[in-house]
Design an enzyme around this catalytic site. Structure first.
Site, PDB file in Angstrom:
ATOM      1  N   ASN A  37       0.817  -1.212   0.000  1.00 57.25           N
ATOM      2  CA  ASN A  37       0.000   0.000   0.000  1.00 57.25           C
ATOM      3  C   ASN A  37       0.854   1.267   0.000  1.00 57.25           C
ATOM      4  OD1 ASN A  37      -2.468   1.226  -0.036  1.00 57.25           O
ATOM      5  ND2 ASN A  37      -3.059   0.681   2.060  1.00 57.25           N
ATOM      6  N   ARG A 147     -13.848  -6.553  14.829  1.00 53.80           N
ATOM      7  CA  ARG A 147     -12.845  -5.571  15.262  1.00 53.80           C
ATOM      8  C   ARG A 147     -13.538  -4.225  15.386  1.00 53.80           C
ATOM      9  NH1 ARG A 147      -7.864  -2.782  11.939  1.00 53.80           N
ATOM     10  NH2 ARG A 147      -9.551  -1.368  11.376  1.00 53.80           N
ATOM     11  N   TYR A 159      -7.629   6.119  13.643  1.00 49.87           N
ATOM     12  CA  TYR A 159      -7.306   4.996  12.756  1.00 49.87           C
ATOM     13  C   TYR A 159      -8.527   4.069  12.622  1.00 49.87           C
ATOM     14  CZ  TYR A 159      -6.242   0.489  11.177  1.00 49.87           C
ATOM     15  OH  TYR A 159      -6.349  -0.670  10.472  1.00 49.87           O
ATOM     16  N   ASP A 211      -7.565  -2.678  17.348  1.00 49.68           N
ATOM     17  CA  ASP A 211      -6.246  -2.416  16.755  1.00 49.68           C
ATOM     18  C   ASP A 211      -5.715  -1.075  17.274  1.00 49.68           C
ATOM     19  OD1 ASP A 211      -4.023  -2.172  15.157  1.00 49.68           O
ATOM     20  OD2 ASP A 211      -5.068  -2.541  13.257  1.00 49.68           O
ATOM     21  N   HIS A 213      -2.829   0.037  16.348  1.00 48.43           N
ATOM     22  CA  HIS A 213      -2.064   0.531  15.199  1.00 48.43           C
ATOM     23  C   HIS A 213      -0.735   1.157  15.611  1.00 48.43           C
ATOM     24  CE1 HIS A 213      -2.069   1.656  10.841  1.00 48.43           C
ATOM     25  NE2 HIS A 213      -2.705   0.505  10.823  1.00 48.43           N
ATOM     26  N   GLU A 237      -4.464  -5.551  19.187  1.00 50.40           N
ATOM     27  CA  GLU A 237      -3.523  -5.666  18.062  1.00 50.40           C
ATOM     28  C   GLU A 237      -2.508  -4.529  18.045  1.00 50.40           C
ATOM     29  OE1 GLU A 237      -5.555  -6.253  14.362  1.00 50.40           O
ATOM     30  OE2 GLU A 237      -4.020  -5.162  13.246  1.00 50.40           O
ATOM     31  N   GLU A 263       1.512  -7.462  11.113  1.00 57.50           N
ATOM     32  CA  GLU A 263       1.125  -7.074   9.750  1.00 57.50           C
ATOM     33  C   GLU A 263       2.232  -6.341   9.000  1.00 57.50           C
ATOM     34  OE1 GLU A 263      -2.424  -4.807  10.712  1.00 57.50           O
ATOM     35  OE2 GLU A 263      -1.414  -2.973  10.127  1.00 57.50           O
ATOM     36  N   ARG A 284       0.459 -12.161  12.947  1.00 60.23           N
ATOM     37  CA  ARG A 284      -0.447 -11.646  11.907  1.00 60.23           C
ATOM     38  C   ARG A 284       0.215 -11.418  10.550  1.00 60.23           C
ATOM     39  NH1 ARG A 284      -2.613  -7.236  11.970  1.00 60.23           N
ATOM     40  NH2 ARG A 284      -4.473  -7.933  10.913  1.00 60.23           N
ATOM     41  N   GLU A 340      -8.616 -12.054   9.301  1.00 59.44           N
ATOM     42  CA  GLU A 340      -9.238 -10.743   9.101  1.00 59.44           C
ATOM     43  C   GLU A 340      -9.987 -10.741   7.771  1.00 59.44           C
ATOM     44  OE1 GLU A 340      -6.424  -7.526   8.798  1.00 59.44           O
ATOM     45  OE2 GLU A 340      -7.937  -6.011   9.227  1.00 59.44           O
ATOM     46  N   TRP A 403       1.746   6.385  12.437  1.00 60.48           N
ATOM     47  CA  TRP A 403       0.380   6.375  11.921  1.00 60.48           C
ATOM     48  C   TRP A 403      -0.278   5.027  12.175  1.00 60.48           C
ATOM     49  CZ3 TRP A 403      -1.826   3.240   8.040  1.00 60.48           C
ATOM     50  CH2 TRP A 403      -3.234   3.448   7.904  1.00 60.48           C
TER      51      TRP A 403
HETATM   52  O1  KDG Z   1      -2.094  -0.416   4.469  1.00 57.39           O
HETATM   53  C1  KDG Z   1      -2.238  -0.353   5.851  1.00 57.39           C
HETATM   54  C2  KDG Z   1      -3.329  -1.297   6.292  1.00 57.39           C
HETATM   55  O2  KDG Z   1      -3.076  -2.571   5.807  1.00 57.39           O
HETATM   56  C3  KDG Z   1      -3.465  -1.369   7.778  1.00 57.39           C
HETATM   57  O3  KDG Z   1      -3.672  -0.088   8.284  1.00 57.39           O
HETATM   58  C4  KDG Z   1      -4.638  -2.254   8.137  1.00 57.39           C
HETATM   59  O4  KDG Z   1      -3.968  -2.299  10.427  1.00 57.39           O
HETATM   60  C5  KDG Z   1      -4.593  -2.774   9.513  1.00 57.39           C
HETATM   61  C6  KDG Z   1      -5.394  -3.974   9.772  1.00 57.39           C
HETATM   62  O5  KDG Z   1      -5.288  -4.483  10.890  1.00 57.39           O
HETATM   63  O6  KDG Z   1      -6.111  -4.405   8.897  1.00 57.39           O
HETATM   64 MG    MG Z   2      -3.731  -3.698  12.028  1.00 58.62          MG
END
Ligand code: KDG
Ligand code: MG
Length: 403
Positions: A37, A147, A159, A211, A213, A237, A263, A284, A340, A403
């Site tokens: 992404n 989620r 987020y 999440d 993040h 998460e 991730e 993950r 997910e 972020w």
């Molecule tokens: O491109 C960034 C996303 O994949 C991410 O922000 C998604 O954190 C995410 C998730 O748990 O799906």
């Molecule tokens: Mg995530």
């Protein structure tokens, strides 16, 4: 069998996807997802300029040797661009193997360990009331795990929260990243009350996930985890940025909330400590960014030794090719945890016709040979690549933040 050609396509049926198509003789082709992404063209260029020329003439059945050829052979190891490129090749080769042998990929990975994979949906809203409605909608669709993300009072962006009634999609088609503003204090003061309301309304029969993040420090995450313990989360998460794997030690010392991370990991070296010290409960990594099916099977095996299950990242920035690969992988391994499921839009589903399905809270891998996903090149061509960026985040005083 020999690889005769390979091509990379970037399309944007609502968001960007990078798709690798590897052609073998005997008319068989395989698909791999190479989407990263906001960095789509970098992976595409890595494939076309550097990796594809070395693939031609190779036997597509040699997945193990080809994986090491690109991982070790490139000398410059790891990193999301390289690993997404290698991951797409590996995925496409397993697809070819399955098609050539006339069997779904899960059969090549050990056969079926389960008939269906527990899936979690996303529910989000600008405030508590919208979020409660969103959870209700996902439960009505059949999900048994949801989620939950919510707008935070006093912050314009949070987020995972969509604006304007459209499904959440973090990347924006813009010439530069959008800037968001964040306050950990406001977030931490709000989230426990959100989960109070959700449990009050929906009870304990639904699995809830959240999440963070990567935005907390270990001690902040420990405080959040502790305060959410009565709500029995399925997982919390990415509580902290995981470049520092030791960051999870402090969280573990203070709370029994189950933890998930991975991730943004690309190799087992990003998580070997998390696994061996049992600092997380769910790993993950996903097939594309984790370098393909070949290494993910090994990471899952290592995780299993430490009672850790999988929970592959499945945001919409992974194409249906990657989701299908995650489902074949998830069907085959013993220590699958959850998948997910952020639903792709209709146009994406048309560009990538597939045979996996969702029913009563579970995802089912398809039964077609290979990965069971195709790619409509003509339709994809009508939706060309558009530059897009993930947002950047600043604290209220202007400091650049995670972020
Ligand atoms: O491109 C960034 C996303 O994949 C991410 O922000 C998604 O954190 C995410 C998730 O748990 O799906
Ligand atoms: Mg995530």
């Amino acid at each position: 069998m020999k690889i005769s050609d390979a091509r990379v396509f970037i399309c944007s049926p609502g968001r960007n996807f990078v798709t690798l198509k590897i052609y073998a003789d005997e008319g068989v082709y395989g698909l791999g997802d190479a989407t990263l992404n906001g960095r789509e063209t970098a992976v595409a260029s890595c494939l076309t300029e550097h990796l594809i020329p070395c693939l031609l003439g190779r036997n597509p059945f040699d997945t193990e040797d080809i994986w090491h050829y690109f991982y070790r052979g490139g000398y410059w190891r790891r990193g999301p661009v390289t690993m997404a490129a290698i991951g797409a090749i590996d995925m496409a080769l397993w697809d070819i193997k399955g098609k050539a042998l006339g069997t779904p990929v899960y059969n090549l990975l050990g056969g079926k360990s389960r008939t269906k994979m527990l899936a979690y949906a996303h529910a989000n809203g600008a405030d508590v009331s919208q979020t409660l409605d969103a959870v209700e909608q996902e439960i009505a669709l059949g999900y048994k795990a949801v989620r939950v993300q919510c707008g935070v009072p006093g912050l314009a962006h949070a987020y995972g929260v969509a604006s304007g009634g459209i499904p959440y999609e973090p990347a924006s088609r813009s010439t530069r990243p959008i800037e968001e503003v964040w306050s950990t204090e406001k977030y931490l003061n709000f989230i426990p009350a959100l989960f109070d309301k959700i449990r009050e309304k929906f009870g304990f029969d639904i699995h809830l996930l959240h999440d963070c993040h990567n935005r907390l420090t270990p001690i902040e995450a420990a405080r959040l985890g502790k305060s959410l313990e009565p709500h029995n989360l399925f997982w919390l998460e990415d509580p902290v940025p995981a470049e520092l794997q030791e960051g999870f030690q402090a969280i573990r010392r203070h709370t029994v909330v189950p933890l998930a991370a991975g991730e943004v990991f690309n190799t087992v070296y990003d998580c070997h400590k998390l696994l061996a010290e049992q600092l997380i409960d769910y790993i993950r990594m996903t097939v594309s960014h984790g370098g393909g099916i070949t290494p993910l099977i090994k990471t899952a095996a290592m995780a299993a030794v430490y009672h850790i299950k999988t929970g592959c990242h499945g945001a919409t920035d992974m194409s249906p090719v990657c989701l299908s690969a995650a489902l074949h992988f998830g069907a085959a391994i013993n220590n699958f945890g959850i998948q997910e499921h952020m639903r792709h839009n209709e146009l994406t589903r048309e560009v990538f016709p597939h045979d996996y399905s969702f029913k009563d809270g579970y995802l089912l891998s398809g039964e077609r040979p290979g990965l069971g996903v195709d790619f409509d090149e003509a339709l994809a061509k009508k939706h060309p690549y558009q530059r897009a960026y993930l947002p950047v985040n600043r604290l209220e005083d202007g400091t650049l933040f995670h972020w």
